[in-house]
Design an enzyme around this catalytic site. Sequence first.
Site, PDB file in Angstrom:
ATOM      1  N   HIS A 121      -5.205 -10.258   2.504  1.00  0.00           N
ATOM      2  CA  HIS A 121      -5.412 -10.525   0.929  1.00  0.00           C
ATOM      3  C   HIS A 121      -5.525 -12.710   0.932  1.00  0.00           C
ATOM      4  O   HIS A 121      -5.379 -13.464   1.782  1.00  0.00           O
ATOM      5  CB  HIS A 121      -3.789 -10.627   0.151  1.00  0.00           C
ATOM      6  CG  HIS A 121      -3.868  -9.061  -0.254  1.00  0.00           C
ATOM      7  ND1 HIS A 121      -3.212  -8.502  -0.981  1.00  0.00           N
ATOM      8  CD2 HIS A 121      -4.558  -8.310   0.857  1.00  0.00           C
ATOM      9  CE1 HIS A 121      -3.277  -7.118  -0.422  1.00  0.00           C
ATOM     10  NE2 HIS A 121      -4.546  -6.802  -0.322  1.00  0.00           N
TER      11      HIS A 121
ATOM     12  N   HIS B 206      -6.527  -6.846   7.479  1.00  0.00           N
ATOM     13  CA  HIS B 206      -6.653  -6.360   6.708  1.00  0.00           C
ATOM     14  C   HIS B 206      -5.881  -7.659   5.738  1.00  0.00           C
ATOM     15  O   HIS B 206      -4.813  -7.624   5.753  1.00  0.00           O
ATOM     16  CB  HIS B 206      -6.232  -5.451   5.638  1.00  0.00           C
ATOM     17  CG  HIS B 206      -5.910  -5.222   4.245  1.00  0.00           C
ATOM     18  ND1 HIS B 206      -7.041  -4.425   3.751  1.00  0.00           N
ATOM     19  CD2 HIS B 206      -5.313  -5.707   2.735  1.00  0.00           C
ATOM     20  CE1 HIS B 206      -6.657  -4.106   2.748  1.00  0.00           C
ATOM     21  NE2 HIS B 206      -5.971  -5.208   1.957  1.00  0.00           N
TER      22      HIS B 206
ATOM     23  N   CYS C  66      -2.630  -7.509  -5.202  1.00  0.00           N
ATOM     24  CA  CYS C  66      -1.700  -7.406  -5.433  1.00  0.00           C
ATOM     25  C   CYS C  66      -1.176  -9.690  -5.668  1.00  0.00           C
ATOM     26  O   CYS C  66      -0.289 -10.274  -4.882  1.00  0.00           O
ATOM     27  CB  CYS C  66      -0.532  -7.227  -4.573  1.00  0.00           C
ATOM     28  SG  CYS C  66      -0.201  -5.577  -4.152  1.00  0.00           S
TER      29      CYS C  66
ATOM     30  N   ARG D 161     -11.127   1.010  -3.360  1.00  0.00           N
ATOM     31  CA  ARG D 161      -9.947   1.804  -3.171  1.00  0.00           C
ATOM     32  C   ARG D 161      -8.974   1.264  -3.416  1.00  0.00           C
ATOM     33  O   ARG D 161      -8.426   0.759  -4.169  1.00  0.00           O
ATOM     34  CB  ARG D 161     -10.121   2.701  -1.802  1.00  0.00           C
ATOM     35  CG  ARG D 161      -8.600   3.716  -1.415  1.00  0.00           C
ATOM     36  CD  ARG D 161      -7.736   2.865  -0.997  1.00  0.00           C
ATOM     37  NE  ARG D 161      -7.123   1.787   0.041  1.00  0.00           N
ATOM     38  CZ  ARG D 161      -6.314   0.825   0.230  1.00  0.00           C
ATOM     39  NH1 ARG D 161      -5.446   1.176  -0.768  1.00  0.00           N
ATOM     40  NH2 ARG D 161      -6.546   0.407   0.798  1.00  0.00           N
ATOM     41  N   ASP D 162      -9.013  -0.159  -2.483  1.00  0.00           N
ATOM     42  CA  ASP D 162      -7.867  -0.773  -2.672  1.00  0.00           C
ATOM     43  C   ASP D 162      -7.759  -2.005  -3.935  1.00  0.00           C
ATOM     44  O   ASP D 162      -7.124  -2.234  -4.978  1.00  0.00           O
ATOM     45  CB  ASP D 162      -7.994  -2.238  -1.194  1.00  0.00           C
ATOM     46  CG  ASP D 162      -6.840  -2.705  -1.294  1.00  0.00           C
ATOM     47  OD1 ASP D 162      -5.552  -2.929  -2.127  1.00  0.00           O
ATOM     48  OD2 ASP D 162      -6.309  -4.208  -0.924  1.00  0.00           O
TER      49      ASP D 162
ATOM     50  N   ASN E  28      -7.143  -9.571  -2.724  1.00  0.00           N
ATOM     51  CA  ASN E  28      -8.288  -9.367  -1.762  1.00  0.00           C
ATOM     52  C   ASN E  28      -8.807 -10.784  -1.324  1.00  0.00           C
ATOM     53  O   ASN E  28      -9.086 -11.030  -1.950  1.00  0.00           O
ATOM     54  CB  ASN E  28      -8.963  -7.977  -1.955  1.00  0.00           C
ATOM     55  CG  ASN E  28      -8.399  -6.595  -1.973  1.00  0.00           C
ATOM     56  OD1 ASN E  28      -7.248  -6.097  -0.719  1.00  0.00           O
ATOM     57  ND2 ASN E  28      -8.634  -6.134  -2.733  1.00  0.00           N
TER      58      ASN E  28
END
Length: 305
Positions: free
Chosen positions: A206, A204, A237, A12-13, A246
């Site tokens: 990064h 979550h 991102c 997904r991400d 990620n």
Amino acid sequence: MTDILVSEVGPRDGLQSIERVMPLDAKKRWISAEAAAGVREIEVGSFVPPKLLPQMADTAELVKHAKTIDGLTVVTLVPNAKGAQFAADAGVDGMSIPFSMSETHSIKNVRKDHEAMVEEIRAAAAIAKEHGIHFAVGLSTAFGCTYEGAVDPNAVARLAEKAAEAGGQEFSLSDTTGYADPAQVRRLTKLVKSAVGDKLTTLHLHNTRGLGLANVVAGLEEGITTFDASLGGLGGCPFAPGASGNLVTEDLVLMLNSMGLKTGIDLEKLLEVRSIIEEALPGEPLYGFTPDAGPMLDYKNRIAA
């Protein structure tokens, strides 16, 4: 050993952040292979309009496939109540709705201010409850926003409490922009736990600025037991050349296993899954120190010593 859940969010991400569309068959093989390596939860996609994210157009088909895999918890992201109904109809085990802690970010991304988003969460939670589906809320931009800059930690706690009252069963703190540092992770985790208690389970993170694994350790020290990550650090991102977005699943699993924490994931089998992405998306950059570092010493023996 402590039981830690590594939730794979790459399908997904990771995939929604790149322009190319990964073939459905390759996605199915990816999900199956990760489950075979011991990954117990996978976010297989999101129920958003295909015209906005064509990469996610086959989410319902992926849910159907993933549900055939024994022991796998199948989750999807939903942007609103309409998406929650699609997820429920598809038969997901869990769904997560993003709730931006920066109101500017929320308005620009979903065209809803905080008050409107709380009502959207309430409606989505009702759908999830009706179908017996676990409902989580991701507190995005919790560590900072590219529009607003610093985000008030007390506001994050207040908004989390409102989302809990609206039906959120579980919460994650999301470092959407890669701004978090270990001290901030500790402070914000404590503060949000004071508002929603043990419902805060997940980070979550990064790795945009190279602090991803350090932030994991800070989260572990505050009792966090679930961490999102993406195979090969796909997607996210990145704000700096060569910096992945990620958190890399392989690097996370290596660290957790070497610390004596129970993930249930076979690292060697996990590393083999990268070839599926490399074949399906040739030339797409993949990140991680573990794949190129060679074999580790037996971490079990080092822990025992």
